[in-house]
Motif scaffolding. Structure first.
Motif, PDB file in Angstrom:
ATOM      1  N   ALA A 243     -16.853 -19.539  -6.294  1.00  0.00           N
ATOM      2  CA  ALA A 243     -15.353 -20.154  -5.972  1.00  0.00           C
ATOM      3  C   ALA A 243     -15.610 -20.549  -8.217  1.00  0.00           C
ATOM      4  CB  ALA A 243     -16.157 -21.444  -5.672  1.00  0.00           C
ATOM      5  N   LYS A 244     -16.224 -20.085  -8.529  1.00  0.00           N
ATOM      6  CA  LYS A 244     -16.155 -20.477 -10.001  1.00  0.00           C
ATOM      7  C   LYS A 244     -15.110 -20.433 -10.620  1.00  0.00           C
ATOM      8  CE  LYS A 244     -20.916 -20.254 -11.400  1.00  0.00           C
ATOM      9  NZ  LYS A 244     -21.826 -19.887 -12.540  1.00  0.00           N
ATOM     10  N   GLU A 245     -13.985 -19.592 -10.642  1.00  0.00           N
ATOM     11  CA  GLU A 245     -13.139 -19.008 -11.352  1.00  0.00           C
ATOM     12  C   GLU A 245     -12.287 -19.892 -10.504  1.00  0.00           C
ATOM     13  OE1 GLU A 245     -11.741 -15.576 -11.431  1.00  0.00           O
ATOM     14  OE2 GLU A 245     -13.592 -13.951 -11.902  1.00  0.00           O
ATOM     15  N   ASN A 246     -12.078 -20.350  -9.244  1.00  0.00           N
ATOM     16  CA  ASN A 246     -11.052 -21.018  -8.559  1.00  0.00           C
ATOM     17  C   ASN A 246     -11.566 -22.290  -9.782  1.00  0.00           C
ATOM     18  OD1 ASN A 246     -12.448 -19.274  -6.286  1.00  0.00           O
ATOM     19  ND2 ASN A 246     -10.447 -19.448  -5.276  1.00  0.00           N
ATOM     20  N   ILE A 247     -12.467 -23.218  -9.207  1.00  0.00           N
ATOM     21  CA  ILE A 247     -13.025 -24.627  -9.681  1.00  0.00           C
ATOM     22  C   ILE A 247     -12.291 -24.399 -11.338  1.00  0.00           C
ATOM     23  CG2 ILE A 247     -14.705 -26.388 -10.308  1.00  0.00           C
ATOM     24  CD1 ILE A 247     -16.769 -24.788  -8.499  1.00  0.00           C
TER      25      ILE A 247
ATOM     26  N   LEU B 231       7.678 -21.405 -16.783  1.00  0.00           N
ATOM     27  CA  LEU B 231       8.484 -21.774 -15.485  1.00  0.00           C
ATOM     28  C   LEU B 231       8.175 -21.514 -14.308  1.00  0.00           C
ATOM     29  CD1 LEU B 231      12.449 -21.543 -16.360  1.00  0.00           C
ATOM     30  CD2 LEU B 231      10.994 -23.594 -16.608  1.00  0.00           C
ATOM     31  N   GLN B 232       7.135 -21.065 -14.330  1.00  0.00           N
ATOM     32  CA  GLN B 232       5.980 -20.684 -12.801  1.00  0.00           C
ATOM     33  C   GLN B 232       5.451 -21.862 -12.322  1.00  0.00           C
ATOM     34  OE1 GLN B 232       3.716 -17.225 -14.237  1.00  0.00           O
ATOM     35  NE2 GLN B 232       4.631 -16.046 -12.683  1.00  0.00           N
ATOM     36  N   VAL B 233       5.013 -21.788 -10.682  1.00  0.00           N
ATOM     37  CA  VAL B 233       4.809 -23.048 -10.304  1.00  0.00           C
ATOM     38  C   VAL B 233       3.058 -23.109 -10.276  1.00  0.00           C
ATOM     39  CG1 VAL B 233       4.355 -24.401  -7.993  1.00  0.00           C
ATOM     40  CG2 VAL B 233       7.101 -23.186  -8.839  1.00  0.00           C
ATOM     41  N   ASP B 234       2.692 -23.955 -11.106  1.00  0.00           N
ATOM     42  CA  ASP B 234       1.228 -23.264 -10.924  1.00  0.00           C
ATOM     43  C   ASP B 234       1.034 -24.655 -10.400  1.00  0.00           C
ATOM     44  OD1 ASP B 234       1.339 -21.867 -12.667  1.00  0.00           O
ATOM     45  OD2 ASP B 234       0.412 -23.121 -14.582  1.00  0.00           O
ATOM     46  N   LYS B 235       1.532 -25.846  -9.670  1.00  0.00           N
ATOM     47  CA  LYS B 235       0.948 -26.379  -8.596  1.00  0.00           C
ATOM     48  C   LYS B 235       1.390 -27.300  -7.750  1.00  0.00           C
ATOM     49  CE  LYS B 235      -1.432 -31.517  -9.168  1.00  0.00           C
ATOM     50  NZ  LYS B 235      -2.146 -32.330 -10.318  1.00  0.00           N
ATOM     51  N   ILE B 236       1.382 -27.405  -6.823  1.00  0.00           N
ATOM     52  CA  ILE B 236       2.327 -28.179  -5.625  1.00  0.00           C
ATOM     53  C   ILE B 236       2.139 -29.082  -5.101  1.00  0.00           C
ATOM     54  CG2 ILE B 236       4.115 -27.495  -3.883  1.00  0.00           C
ATOM     55  CD1 ILE B 236       3.989 -25.056  -4.082  1.00  0.00           C
ATOM     56  N   VAL B 237       2.647 -30.563  -4.973  1.00  0.00           N
ATOM     57  CA  VAL B 237       1.685 -31.226  -4.111  1.00  0.00           C
ATOM     58  C   VAL B 237       3.110 -32.116  -3.219  1.00  0.00           C
ATOM     59  CG1 VAL B 237       0.834 -34.389  -4.559  1.00  0.00           C
ATOM     60  CG2 VAL B 237       0.752 -32.540  -6.037  1.00  0.00           C
TER      61      VAL B 237
ATOM     62  N   TYR C 282      -1.328 -27.411  -3.892  1.00  0.00           N
ATOM     63  CA  TYR C 282      -1.664 -25.868  -3.862  1.00  0.00           C
ATOM     64  C   TYR C 282      -1.879 -25.617  -5.971  1.00  0.00           C
ATOM     65  CZ  TYR C 282       0.471 -26.413   1.414  1.00  0.00           C
ATOM     66  OH  TYR C 282       0.939 -26.239   2.172  1.00  0.00           O
ATOM     67  N   TYR C 283      -2.827 -25.096  -6.020  1.00  0.00           N
ATOM     68  CA  TYR C 283      -3.148 -24.984  -7.226  1.00  0.00           C
ATOM     69  C   TYR C 283      -2.812 -22.886  -7.388  1.00  0.00           C
ATOM     70  CZ  TYR C 283      -5.302 -29.207  -7.514  1.00  0.00           C
ATOM     71  OH  TYR C 283      -5.553 -30.222  -7.663  1.00  0.00           O
ATOM     72  N   LEU C 284      -1.935 -22.227  -8.754  1.00  0.00           N
ATOM     73  CA  LEU C 284      -1.699 -21.212  -8.405  1.00  0.00           C
ATOM     74  C   LEU C 284      -2.198 -21.235  -9.721  1.00  0.00           C
ATOM     75  CD1 LEU C 284       0.786 -22.472  -6.560  1.00  0.00           C
ATOM     76  CD2 LEU C 284       1.498 -20.074  -6.428  1.00  0.00           C
ATOM     77  N   SER C 285      -2.048 -18.898  -9.793  1.00  0.00           N
ATOM     78  CA  SER C 285      -2.556 -19.086 -11.515  1.00  0.00           C
ATOM     79  C   SER C 285      -1.791 -17.144 -11.300  1.00  0.00           C
ATOM     80  CB  SER C 285      -3.759 -18.802 -11.864  1.00  0.00           C
ATOM     81  OG  SER C 285      -4.040 -18.181 -12.710  1.00  0.00           O
ATOM     82  N   ASP C 286      -0.855 -17.443 -12.625  1.00  0.00           N
ATOM     83  CA  ASP C 286       0.166 -16.047 -12.244  1.00  0.00           C
ATOM     84  C   ASP C 286       0.833 -16.088 -11.224  1.00  0.00           C
ATOM     85  OD1 ASP C 286      -0.520 -16.481 -15.292  1.00  0.00           O
ATOM     86  OD2 ASP C 286      -2.631 -15.111 -14.255  1.00  0.00           O
TER      87      ASP C 286
ATOM     88  N   PHE D 149      -8.769 -18.729  -1.694  1.00  0.00           N
ATOM     89  CA  PHE D 149      -8.231 -17.307  -2.680  1.00  0.00           C
ATOM     90  C   PHE D 149      -9.019 -17.314  -3.808  1.00  0.00           C
ATOM     91  CE2 PHE D 149      -5.807 -20.556   0.611  1.00  0.00           C
ATOM     92  CZ  PHE D 149      -4.768 -19.413   1.072  1.00  0.00           C
ATOM     93  N   LEU D 150      -8.659 -15.396  -3.347  1.00  0.00           N
ATOM     94  CA  LEU D 150      -9.618 -14.450  -4.524  1.00  0.00           C
ATOM     95  C   LEU D 150      -7.987 -13.226  -4.572  1.00  0.00           C
ATOM     96  CD1 LEU D 150     -11.213 -13.248  -6.708  1.00  0.00           C
ATOM     97  CD2 LEU D 150     -12.803 -12.601  -5.050  1.00  0.00           C
ATOM     98  N   ASP D 151      -7.531 -13.110  -5.302  1.00  0.00           N
ATOM     99  CA  ASP D 151      -6.663 -11.889  -5.174  1.00  0.00           C
ATOM    100  C   ASP D 151      -6.020 -12.006  -3.770  1.00  0.00           C
ATOM    101  OD1 ASP D 151      -7.742 -10.729  -6.836  1.00  0.00           O
ATOM    102  OD2 ASP D 151      -9.364  -9.797  -5.952  1.00  0.00           O
ATOM    103  N   GLY D 152      -5.226 -13.301  -4.061  1.00  0.00           N
ATOM    104  CA  GLY D 152      -3.995 -13.385  -2.706  1.00  0.00           C
ATOM    105  C   GLY D 152      -4.543 -13.707  -1.359  1.00  0.00           C
ATOM    106  N   LYS D 153      -5.892 -13.771  -1.240  1.00  0.00           N
ATOM    107  CA  LYS D 153      -6.834 -13.403  -0.021  1.00  0.00           C
ATOM    108  C   LYS D 153      -7.884 -14.616   0.132  1.00  0.00           C
ATOM    109  CE  LYS D 153      -7.093 -10.267   2.878  1.00  0.00           C
ATOM    110  NZ  LYS D 153      -8.568  -8.767   3.317  1.00  0.00           N
ATOM    111  N   LEU D 154      -7.502 -15.640   1.529  1.00  0.00           N
ATOM    112  CA  LEU D 154      -8.815 -16.780   1.932  1.00  0.00           C
ATOM    113  C   LEU D 154      -9.784 -15.989   1.679  1.00  0.00           C
ATOM    114  CD1 LEU D 154      -8.886 -19.764   2.149  1.00  0.00           C
ATOM    115  CD2 LEU D 154      -8.069 -18.993   4.511  1.00  0.00           C
ATOM    116  N   PHE D 155     -10.899 -16.343   1.083  1.00  0.00           N
ATOM    117  CA  PHE D 155     -12.213 -15.818   1.144  1.00  0.00           C
ATOM    118  C   PHE D 155     -13.544 -17.077   1.581  1.00  0.00           C
ATOM    119  CE2 PHE D 155     -12.474 -16.797  -3.012  1.00  0.00           C
ATOM    120  CZ  PHE D 155     -13.239 -17.724  -3.201  1.00  0.00           C
TER     121      PHE D 155
END
Length: 208
Positions: free
Chosen positions: A68-72, A109-115, A129-133, A169-175
């Motif tokens: 989870a370090k990368e997520n944080i 113009l990519q969505v990085d965060k949704i509240v 929601y937090y997104l990266s790339d 999430f990791l590589d699009g999958k919930l872990f």
């Protein structure tokens, strides 16, 4: 005769002034009532749940702490950023109440965060929601079920039921799913996949 006429005129003026004062008082009461209503409406839309910005508020289990370090890191990076290229706000209604969605766009113009906030008479929720790339990294769900009507004297936030879920999430999958109501043990795989499907479908609806 003149004295009698003068007395009648004075009496009439006094009655008229009293009537005007009563009318003004009634109007003043109406204004005060309107003010009271506006205050109640303002209080009823108060956000009782805050967007978490401190990593110490995240729920992380021992078994997924390393992964989870990368997520944080993404969580911290996005929350420290303020120069968004665009912030889109969308109001909506639900079967029981109202809600508001905010989408935060980076310079590409990519969505990085949704509240997403939802309100009704019995509860309110806050999903971030937090997104990266373009890929989902972390979803934090908070909920508050009121112990009483939030505009009543009986309402107490501390006595209301608060829930918090952190979905990694990791590589699009919930872990991993961490909940403040859970003992901390991993959830069953079929449950994780169901939650994953629901979240991914919701994100597709939220991003235009």
């Amino acid at each position: 005769m003149n004295k009698l006429f003068l007395s009648i005129a004075i009496l009439s003026a006094v009655v008229t002034m009293s009537s005007c004062k009563k009318e003004l008082a009634d109007k003043s009461d109406d204004v005060e009532a309107v003010k009271d209503i506006s205050v109640v409406e303002e209080e009823s839309t108060e956000d009782l749940l805050n967007v978490l910005t401190n990593e110490e508020d995240l729920l992380v289990g021992e078994y997924n702490q390393t992964v989870a370090k990368e997520n944080i890191e993404v969580f911290n990076r996005i929350n420290s950023f303020s120069a968004w290229s665009q912030v889109s706000t969308i109001d909506f209604t639900t079967e029981k109440g109202t809600g508001i969605t905010k989408l935060y766009y980076n310079k590409e113009l990519q969505v990085d965060k949704i509240v997403v906030r939802k309100y009704d008479t019995e509860q309110q929720s806050l999903d971030v929601y937090y997104l990266s790339d373009g890929k989902l990294v972390l979803v934090i769900n908070q909920g508050l079920v009121y112990n009483a009507n939030p505009n009543s004297k009986e309402f107490n936030k501390e006595e209301s039921e608060y829930t918090k879920d952190c979905n990694y999430f990791l590589d699009g999958k919930l872990f991993a799913i961490m909940s403040n109501l859970d003992c901390g043990a991993p959830f069953a795989e079929d449950y994780v996949r169901t939650v994953e499907k629901d979240i991914l479908e919701e994100v597709k609806k939220l991003i235009p």
